[in-house]
Design a protein around this motif. Sequence first.
Motif, mmCIF file in Angstrom:
data_model
loop_
_atom_site.group_PDB
_atom_site.id
_atom_site.type_symbol
_atom_site.label_atom_id
_atom_site.label_comp_id
_atom_site.label_asym_id
_atom_site.label_seq_id
_atom_site.Cartn_x
_atom_site.Cartn_y
_atom_site.Cartn_z
ATOM 1 N N TRP A 126 0.947 -1.197 -0.053
ATOM 2 C CA TRP A 126 0.017 0.057 -0.144
ATOM 3 C C TRP A 126 0.960 1.369 0.005
ATOM 4 O O TRP A 126 2.128 0.966 0.421
ATOM 5 C CB TRP A 126 -0.745 -0.013 1.097
ATOM 6 N N THR A 127 0.482 2.473 -0.188
ATOM 7 C CA THR A 127 1.028 3.787 -0.132
ATOM 8 C C THR A 127 1.345 4.060 1.317
ATOM 9 O O THR A 127 0.386 3.662 2.285
ATOM 10 C CB THR A 127 0.464 4.978 -0.684
ATOM 11 N N LEU A 128 2.553 4.023 1.849
ATOM 12 C CA LEU A 128 2.921 4.249 3.306
ATOM 13 C C LEU A 128 3.148 5.664 3.594
ATOM 14 O O LEU A 128 3.821 6.173 2.750
ATOM 15 C CB LEU A 128 4.036 3.489 3.739
ATOM 16 N N SER A 129 2.546 6.143 4.640
ATOM 17 C CA SER A 129 2.843 7.349 5.150
ATOM 18 C C SER A 129 3.949 7.340 6.090
ATOM 19 O O SER A 129 4.512 6.544 6.376
ATOM 20 C CB SER A 129 1.632 8.132 5.931
ATOM 21 N N ASP A 130 4.705 8.702 6.030
ATOM 22 C CA ASP A 130 5.806 8.544 6.809
ATOM 23 C C ASP A 130 5.674 8.329 8.209
ATOM 24 O O ASP A 130 6.458 7.570 8.972
ATOM 25 C CB ASP A 130 6.387 10.255 6.693
ATOM 26 N N GLU A 131 4.621 8.671 8.627
ATOM 27 C CA GLU A 131 4.244 8.338 10.245
ATOM 28 C C GLU A 131 4.017 6.916 10.231
ATOM 29 O O GLU A 131 4.427 6.251 11.346
ATOM 30 C CB GLU A 131 2.814 8.984 10.574
ATOM 31 N N GLU A 132 3.354 6.268 9.540
ATOM 32 C CA GLU A 132 3.396 4.856 9.593
ATOM 33 C C GLU A 132 4.592 3.947 9.386
ATOM 34 O O GLU A 132 4.844 3.087 10.349
ATOM 35 C CB GLU A 132 2.392 4.081 8.149
ATOM 36 N N ILE A 133 5.292 4.476 8.758
ATOM 37 C CA ILE A 133 6.831 3.682 8.538
ATOM 38 C C ILE A 133 7.659 4.214 9.871
ATOM 39 O O ILE A 133 8.137 3.318 10.544
ATOM 40 C CB ILE A 133 7.708 4.529 7.373
ATOM 41 N N LYS A 134 7.608 5.442 10.412
ATOM 42 C CA LYS A 134 8.236 5.851 11.562
ATOM 43 C C LYS A 134 7.730 4.901 12.989
ATOM 44 O O LYS A 134 8.396 4.316 13.553
ATOM 45 C CB LYS A 134 8.048 7.209 11.940
ATOM 46 N N GLN A 135 6.352 4.807 12.880
ATOM 47 C CA GLN A 135 5.857 3.738 13.831
ATOM 48 C C GLN A 135 6.271 2.404 13.882
ATOM 49 O O GLN A 135 6.335 1.676 14.804
ATOM 50 C CB GLN A 135 4.136 3.889 13.885
ATOM 51 N N TYR A 136 6.549 2.167 12.529
ATOM 52 C CA TYR A 136 6.738 0.579 12.348
ATOM 53 C C TYR A 136 8.218 0.563 12.682
ATOM 54 O O TYR A 136 8.555 -0.727 13.435
ATOM 55 C CB TYR A 136 6.752 0.255 10.875
ATOM 56 N N ILE A 137 9.083 1.289 12.482
ATOM 57 C CA ILE A 137 10.551 1.346 12.826
ATOM 58 C C ILE A 137 10.636 1.228 14.350
ATOM 59 O O ILE A 137 11.403 0.600 14.891
ATOM 60 C CB ILE A 137 11.238 2.486 11.982
ATOM 61 N N LYS A 138 9.806 2.019 15.044
ATOM 62 C CA LYS A 138 9.875 2.093 16.483
ATOM 63 C C LYS A 138 9.620 0.600 17.172
ATOM 64 O O LYS A 138 10.093 0.380 18.315
ATOM 65 C CB LYS A 138 8.737 3.101 17.040
ATOM 66 N N THR A 139 8.889 -0.307 16.316
ATOM 67 C CA THR A 139 8.756 -1.552 17.013
ATOM 68 C C THR A 139 9.870 -2.385 16.931
ATOM 69 O O THR A 139 10.013 -3.459 17.562
ATOM 70 C CB THR A 139 7.822 -2.376 15.996
ATOM 71 N N GLY A 140 10.994 -2.027 16.100
ATOM 72 C CA GLY A 140 12.338 -2.726 16.150
ATOM 73 C C GLY A 140 12.125 -3.721 15.194
ATOM 74 O O GLY A 140 13.345 -4.514 15.002
ATOM 75 N N GLU A 141 11.033 -4.140 14.653
ATOM 76 C CA GLU A 141 10.964 -5.332 13.643
ATOM 77 C C GLU A 141 11.843 -5.279 12.525
ATOM 78 O O GLU A 141 12.495 -6.122 11.920
ATOM 79 C CB GLU A 141 9.770 -5.471 13.379
ATOM 80 N N PRO A 142 12.107 -4.212 11.665
ATOM 81 C CA PRO A 142 12.859 -3.876 10.571
ATOM 82 C C PRO A 142 14.372 -4.416 10.501
ATOM 83 O O PRO A 142 14.694 -4.772 9.488
ATOM 84 C CB PRO A 142 12.725 -2.534 10.259
ATOM 85 N N PHE A 143 14.795 -4.492 11.811
ATOM 86 C CA PHE A 143 16.413 -4.456 11.509
ATOM 87 C C PHE A 143 16.999 -5.944 11.583
ATOM 88 O O PHE A 143 17.998 -5.998 11.229
ATOM 89 C CB PHE A 143 16.686 -4.118 12.886
ATOM 90 N N ASP A 144 16.093 -7.154 11.423
ATOM 91 C CA ASP A 144 16.621 -8.352 11.273
ATOM 92 C C ASP A 144 16.004 -9.054 10.070
ATOM 93 O O ASP A 144 16.025 -10.390 10.006
ATOM 94 C CB ASP A 144 16.737 -9.231 12.458
ATOM 95 N N LYS A 145 15.375 -8.069 9.105
ATOM 96 C CA LYS A 145 14.535 -8.683 8.177
ATOM 97 C C LYS A 145 15.197 -7.856 6.799
ATOM 98 O O LYS A 145 15.373 -6.852 6.427
ATOM 99 C CB LYS A 145 13.245 -8.116 8.292
ATOM 100 N N ALA A 146 15.186 -8.722 5.710
ATOM 101 C CA ALA A 146 15.708 -8.356 4.471
ATOM 102 C C ALA A 146 14.652 -7.372 3.881
ATOM 103 O O ALA A 146 13.377 -7.600 3.992
ATOM 104 C CB ALA A 146 15.798 -9.464 3.645
ATOM 105 N N GLY A 147 14.826 -6.055 3.364
ATOM 106 C CA GLY A 147 14.113 -5.089 2.992
ATOM 107 C C GLY A 147 13.387 -4.319 4.080
ATOM 108 O O GLY A 147 12.634 -3.521 3.668
ATOM 109 N N GLY A 148 13.641 -4.791 5.329
ATOM 110 C CA GLY A 148 13.185 -3.754 6.474
ATOM 111 C C GLY A 148 11.649 -4.102 6.997
ATOM 112 O O GLY A 148 11.196 -3.304 7.858
ATOM 113 N N TYR A 149 11.250 -5.296 6.380
ATOM 114 C CA TYR A 149 10.113 -5.492 6.902
ATOM 115 C C TYR A 149 9.914 -7.214 7.076
ATOM 116 O O TYR A 149 10.189 -7.768 6.363
ATOM 117 C CB TYR A 149 8.878 -5.104 6.109
ATOM 118 N N GLY A 150 8.944 -7.574 7.944
ATOM 119 C CA GLY A 150 8.372 -9.105 8.095
ATOM 120 C C GLY A 150 6.981 -9.249 7.891
ATOM 121 O O GLY A 150 6.127 -8.705 8.584
ATOM 122 N N ILE A 151 6.841 -9.945 6.797
ATOM 123 C CA ILE A 151 5.416 -10.245 6.328
ATOM 124 C C ILE A 151 4.619 -11.090 7.459
ATOM 125 O O ILE A 151 3.462 -11.054 7.480
ATOM 126 C CB ILE A 151 5.202 -11.048 5.046
#
Length: 188
Positions: A126-151
Amino acid sequence: MNPLILASGSPRRSELLKQMDVSFQVHKSGADESLPPNIRPQDAVTELSSRKALEVASQYPNHFVLGADTVVSIQNEILGKPETEEEAFTMLKKLSDTTHQVFTGVTLVVNGQAHSFYEGTDVTFWTLSDEEIKQYIKTGEPFDKAGGYGIQGKGAYFVKEIKGDFYTVMGLPIAKTIRQLKQFGFPV
């Protein structure tokens, strides 16, 4: 029969093998994961899964050894695992409102011989807002995932459509992997 050796520390790969009642042990590979510039994503996952499996198989010559590697690619650019919040933000912004590919390579080492394959899946965000991305980054989930996300985690919120094998995106195309194990005589 000796258990399968999983040459990966990925909790997702372990979870998928457990789900299929596969008897296995984990021995994380220490193989070099550097790649030449401009390598195709399909070739990258095949090469890395092979390196991992062969490195661990040298220590377990009488076992089946499974190595795997996953990359996220957009227009043939491989997106690795982000190391900083800025990197994670840039990656997720790049994936916003686009279709990208996820490739997982799998190598089985049987009797000293490596057998590799890869699977690819298209994922549309989907189109991601800057705020959605920032909230997701705060979860810490992106850092051990290729592409920065875990499906399989909170990153599922970003996914609009998927074409291909969901488990390829998760890190192990489990149906094809099980079929390959059976083909080589591993009791599954």
